[in-house]
Design a protein around this motif. Structure first.
Motif, PDB file in Angstrom:
ATOM      1  N   LEU A 324      -3.600  -5.177 -11.674  1.00  0.00           N
ATOM      2  CA  LEU A 324      -3.079  -6.457 -10.842  1.00  0.00           C
ATOM      3  C   LEU A 324      -4.072  -6.477  -9.692  1.00  0.00           C
ATOM      4  CD1 LEU A 324       0.442  -4.911 -10.851  1.00  0.00           C
ATOM      5  CD2 LEU A 324      -0.284  -6.924 -12.402  1.00  0.00           C
ATOM      6  N   CYS A 325      -4.809  -7.795  -9.727  1.00  0.00           N
ATOM      7  CA  CYS A 325      -5.550  -7.894  -8.501  1.00  0.00           C
ATOM      8  C   CYS A 325      -4.933  -8.835  -7.516  1.00  0.00           C
ATOM      9  CB  CYS A 325      -6.910  -8.753  -9.172  1.00  0.00           C
ATOM     10  SG  CYS A 325      -7.795  -7.690 -10.196  1.00  0.00           S
ATOM     11  N   GLY A 326      -5.329  -8.626  -6.316  1.00  0.00           N
ATOM     12  CA  GLY A 326      -4.549  -9.504  -5.335  1.00  0.00           C
ATOM     13  C   GLY A 326      -5.428 -10.965  -5.251  1.00  0.00           C
ATOM     14  N   ASN A 327      -5.057 -11.748  -4.399  1.00  0.00           N
ATOM     15  CA  ASN A 327      -4.015 -11.445  -3.298  1.00  0.00           C
ATOM     16  C   ASN A 327      -2.481 -11.088  -3.625  1.00  0.00           C
ATOM     17  OD1 ASN A 327      -6.224 -11.738  -1.341  1.00  0.00           O
ATOM     18  ND2 ASN A 327      -5.999 -13.872  -1.638  1.00  0.00           N
ATOM     19  N   PHE A 328      -1.847 -10.168  -3.026  1.00  0.00           N
ATOM     20  CA  PHE A 328      -0.585 -10.082  -3.312  1.00  0.00           C
ATOM     21  C   PHE A 328       0.460 -10.785  -2.471  1.00  0.00           C
ATOM     22  CE2 PHE A 328      -2.799  -6.091  -5.115  1.00  0.00           C
ATOM     23  CZ  PHE A 328      -2.004  -6.268  -6.396  1.00  0.00           C
ATOM     24  N   THR A 329      -0.073 -11.716  -1.723  1.00  0.00           N
ATOM     25  CA  THR A 329       0.709 -12.667  -0.782  1.00  0.00           C
ATOM     26  C   THR A 329      -0.022 -13.828  -0.800  1.00  0.00           C
ATOM     27  OG1 THR A 329       1.399 -13.002   1.486  1.00  0.00           O
ATOM     28  CG2 THR A 329      -0.679 -11.607   1.127  1.00  0.00           C
ATOM     29  N   SER A 330       0.716 -14.970  -0.836  1.00  0.00           N
ATOM     30  CA  SER A 330       0.048 -16.223  -0.879  1.00  0.00           C
ATOM     31  C   SER A 330      -0.528 -16.881   0.676  1.00  0.00           C
ATOM     32  CB  SER A 330       0.980 -17.602  -1.344  1.00  0.00           C
ATOM     33  OG  SER A 330       2.125 -17.329  -0.272  1.00  0.00           O
ATOM     34  N   VAL A 331       0.003 -15.931   1.583  1.00  0.00           N
ATOM     35  CA  VAL A 331      -0.575 -16.286   2.991  1.00  0.00           C
ATOM     36  C   VAL A 331      -1.047 -14.863   3.443  1.00  0.00           C
ATOM     37  CG1 VAL A 331       0.550 -18.460   3.368  1.00  0.00           C
ATOM     38  CG2 VAL A 331       1.877 -16.216   3.757  1.00  0.00           C
ATOM     39  N   GLY A 332      -1.948 -14.903   4.502  1.00  0.00           N
ATOM     40  CA  GLY A 332      -2.099 -13.757   5.003  1.00  0.00           C
ATOM     41  C   GLY A 332      -1.123 -13.358   6.210  1.00  0.00           C
ATOM     42  N   TYR A 344       5.822  -7.681   3.296  1.00  0.00           N
ATOM     43  CA  TYR A 344       4.880  -7.487   2.404  1.00  0.00           C
ATOM     44  C   TYR A 344       5.244  -5.915   1.737  1.00  0.00           C
ATOM     45  CZ  TYR A 344      -0.210  -6.482   1.325  1.00  0.00           C
ATOM     46  OH  TYR A 344      -1.302  -6.300   0.559  1.00  0.00           O
ATOM     47  N   GLN A 345       5.687  -5.160   2.365  1.00  0.00           N
ATOM     48  CA  GLN A 345       6.193  -3.680   1.749  1.00  0.00           C
ATOM     49  C   GLN A 345       7.301  -4.210   0.680  1.00  0.00           C
ATOM     50  OE1 GLN A 345       7.013  -0.599   4.493  1.00  0.00           O
ATOM     51  NE2 GLN A 345       8.209   0.411   3.048  1.00  0.00           N
ATOM     52  N   ASP A 346       8.411  -4.827   1.330  1.00  0.00           N
ATOM     53  CA  ASP A 346       9.459  -5.244   0.247  1.00  0.00           C
ATOM     54  C   ASP A 346       8.960  -5.771  -1.027  1.00  0.00           C
ATOM     55  OD1 ASP A 346      11.156  -4.226   2.266  1.00  0.00           O
ATOM     56  OD2 ASP A 346      11.792  -6.184   3.015  1.00  0.00           O
ATOM     57  N   ASN A 347       7.904  -6.688  -0.865  1.00  0.00           N
ATOM     58  CA  ASN A 347       7.423  -7.116  -2.084  1.00  0.00           C
ATOM     59  C   ASN A 347       6.860  -6.260  -3.104  1.00  0.00           C
ATOM     60  OD1 ASN A 347       8.254  -9.690  -1.222  1.00  0.00           O
ATOM     61  ND2 ASN A 347       6.040  -9.956  -0.313  1.00  0.00           N
ATOM     62  N   PHE A 348       6.153  -5.200  -2.552  1.00  0.00           N
ATOM     63  CA  PHE A 348       5.744  -3.994  -3.358  1.00  0.00           C
ATOM     64  C   PHE A 348       6.923  -3.205  -4.063  1.00  0.00           C
ATOM     65  CE2 PHE A 348       1.674  -4.832  -1.363  1.00  0.00           C
ATOM     66  CZ  PHE A 348       0.665  -4.934  -2.187  1.00  0.00           C
ATOM     67  N   VAL A 392       3.027   0.887  -0.354  1.00  0.00           N
ATOM     68  CA  VAL A 392       3.139   1.172  -1.788  1.00  0.00           C
ATOM     69  C   VAL A 392       3.867   2.524  -2.210  1.00  0.00           C
ATOM     70  CG1 VAL A 392       1.550  -0.254  -2.445  1.00  0.00           C
ATOM     71  CG2 VAL A 392       0.761   2.098  -1.971  1.00  0.00           C
ATOM     72  N   SER A 393       4.819   3.194  -1.370  1.00  0.00           N
ATOM     73  CA  SER A 393       5.255   4.527  -1.478  1.00  0.00           C
ATOM     74  C   SER A 393       6.387   4.346  -2.626  1.00  0.00           C
ATOM     75  CB  SER A 393       5.855   4.800  -0.153  1.00  0.00           C
ATOM     76  OG  SER A 393       6.683   4.024   0.243  1.00  0.00           O
ATOM     77  N   ARG A 394       7.070   3.252  -2.600  1.00  0.00           N
ATOM     78  CA  ARG A 394       7.896   3.212  -3.771  1.00  0.00           C
ATOM     79  C   ARG A 394       7.343   3.031  -5.175  1.00  0.00           C
ATOM     80  NH1 ARG A 394      13.364  -0.682  -3.723  1.00  0.00           N
ATOM     81  NH2 ARG A 394      13.576   0.776  -1.791  1.00  0.00           N
ATOM     82  N   LEU A 395       6.239   2.316  -5.141  1.00  0.00           N
ATOM     83  CA  LEU A 395       5.431   2.469  -6.343  1.00  0.00           C
ATOM     84  C   LEU A 395       4.924   3.556  -6.952  1.00  0.00           C
ATOM     85  CD1 LEU A 395       3.178  -1.099  -5.850  1.00  0.00           C
ATOM     86  CD2 LEU A 395       4.649  -0.498  -7.775  1.00  0.00           C
TER      87      LEU A 395
END
Length: 539
Positions: A324-332, A344-348, A392-395
């Protein structure tokens, strides 16, 4: 007899070795024993030189014991009688982060690579910055000088008349009106004029007589072969410019196969061939999925991944690796914006929950996350550190096999080396073109980009003023020896092609109503385009 000895000595010298009297006598005895004709001596001795070079205990001065062992192995035709158990992909998969790769500097005195002593630092030194640029030039130059167009055969032939001789900028002095072939780096002088710089100086370039360069993209920082005329006003009128020739992985490995560039143990070409054939027979259906621009802040992205996982479970086609390559968000993420950081953390966390819903995939598939330019890492220069652990602690807790890699990173799988690089490289290259800009179509641009990156043996063939890199870790962007496959994850259109035996592909963007990604097949060393199309309103 003297001619034969000269051929033997020159062949071993080509691979950086010298022969003592005993070794030379042994080789001549082997040639006599097998009644090798003079015209076949070069081919036969070159095979022995290559095999000798692969040995772990090979020395610069050829050891008679090692040479005898190589010959005996050839005589016995011994494959080790290895009929191994079923291949275990997990035990032969190694992730190599950019900061874990050992640094090998090119030694012009010994004509080989030497491992750097001491620890590497992110700050680097003035010396390491110079060494990094010299390595870029010297690694390619030694390939150029070994190329058939620049390196004569040890046997007399008419080809010697067409041999191209590379000159240095220092040799131009006092020779106005003559034609030369130069090799160096495209740079700008203090006055802003485009120059070619090598280790002995630089010369200003005049492109007014050049209509079209050879194929490829030329940026400041690229290494180029330039042919032209030196003029009275100390300028070099360019009549032809091209990228240096690319050296195949097999050729590089035959010479430097004993060097462990990745730090995970070097293998011989014989072992590589055995692994390659067994992968084709025993692991024909194994796949690595590669996704890029996985925008977790878009709800449809998780829907697309769910559909991909559902399809894998239904067909019992479980990928061995999902990159899985970033960007992991559509905006900075704006600096200091706590709400966006939390989101950002919730998304992971949502990604971890999704993968955990599929026990079969969670238990068998390796997940590899590579940050993009907009992702939150410690540094923004290349190579980029992994995504910050706090996000990414939950991952880590919920996913059985997950790894957070640098950008770029690479992994070794049996005999194969796969490089993953997430950067908007096409747009960056086009913005920084110098000299004559190519007037080409979209498909040609893709081919030109691939050719440029592989010919330059570097993922970012530009000046550090354009894209800063850490000097001590510049080697992590090096593409020498040529990898088996390179993932150039880019927001540009998807493509795939094989150049000089190296398969290069851009998986496209995993966004929109049509989710595109790639599946790499190690057995075929090729990628396949995969498209998930569905109506989001029906989800």
């Amino acid at each position: 007899m003297a001619d034969r000895r000269q051929v033997i000595i020159k062949v071993f010298r080509k691979y950086g070795h010298s022969l003592g009297p005993e070794s030379l006598e042994f080789l001549e005895d082997v040639l006599d024993r097998h009644e090798i004709a003079l015209e076949d001596v070069e081919f036969s001795v070159e095979w022995l030189a290559k095999e000798y070079n692969k040995q772990d205990d090979a020395q610069m001065k050829v050891s008679l014991d090692v040479l005898s062992r190589v010959y005996d192995a050839f005589q016995n035709g011994d494959d080790g009688d290895q009929r191994h158990a079923q291949l275990d992909p997990d035990s032969h998969f190694f992730l190599i982060d950019a900061y874990d790769m050992p640094l090998w500097n090119w030694s012009t005195e010994r004509s080989t690579f030497e491992r750097a002593q001491g620890s590497l630092t992110s700050s680097g030194t003035a010396e390491s910055r110079v060494t990094a640029m010299r390595n870029r030039l010297n690694v390619i130059k030694q390939c150029v000088l070994r190329n058939d167009h620049f390196s004569p055969s040890t046997l007399p032939s008419k080809d010697r008349e067409n041999l191209l001789t590379i000159r240095s900028t220092k040799q131009l002095l006092g020779r106005a009106g003559e034609r030369f072939l130069l090799f160096g780096m495209l740079t700008h002088s203090k006055e802003g004029k485009l120059c070619l710089e090598d280790q002995e100086g630089f010369v200003e370039l005049d492109f007014s007589h050049l209509d079209q360069p050879s194929e490829g993209l030329f940026t400041e920082g690229c290494l180029a072969l330039v042919e032209g005329d030196y003029t009275e006003d100390a300028t070099f009128v360019v009549i032809a410019i091209g990228h240096p020739p690319c050296e195949s992985r097999e050729t590089s490995r035959s010479i430097f196969g004993h060097i462990d560039f990745l730090g995970k143990g070097a293998t011989t070409l014989l072992e590589d061939k055995q692994f390659a054939s067994r992968i084709q027979l025993e692991l024909p259906d194994l796949r690595f999925f590669v996704l890029s621009d996985v925008w977790l802040d878009r709800p449809e992205t998780l829907l697309g991944m769910r559909k991909m996982f559902d399809h894998c479970v239904e067909t019992r086609f479980i990928p061995k690796v999902v990159v899985l390559c970033g960007n992991f968000t559509s905006v900075g993420i704006p600096q200091g914006n706590g709400r966006e950081v939390r989101r950002y953390q919730d998304n992971f966390d949502a990604l971890a929950d999704l993968i955990a819903e599929y026990p079969l995939i969670n238990g068998t598939t390796r997940f590899l996350l590579v940050p993009g330019p907009l992702d939150v890492t410690i540094n923004s220069v290349l190579p980029r550190r992994p995504i910050l652990p706090s996000f990414v602690s939950r991952l880590k807790n919920r996913i059985s096999h997950v790894q957070f890699a640098t950008n770029p990173c690479r992994f070794k799988f049996f005999d194969q080396e796969i490089v993953v690089f997430r950067e908007d490289l096409m747009s960056r290259m086009l913005r920084n073109l110098v000299g004559v800009k190519p007037d080409v179509k979209n498909d040609d641009l893709k081919r030109y980009l691939v050719q440029t990156v592989l010919d330059q043996s570097h993922l970012m063939p530009m000046m550090t003023s354009i894209q800063p890199t850490l000097a001590d870790y510049d080697h992590s962007l090096r593409l020498y020896p040529l990898p088996t496959a390179v993932v150039l994850a880019d927001k540009y259109d998807r493509y795939q092609m094989t150049y000089e035996g190296c398969h290069v592909f851009n998986p496209g963007r995993f966004v929109g109503n049509s989710f595109t990604f790639s599946a790499y097949a190690p057995a075929r060393r090729e990628s396949e385009e995969c498209v998930l199309e569905f109506d989001l309103d029906e989800s």
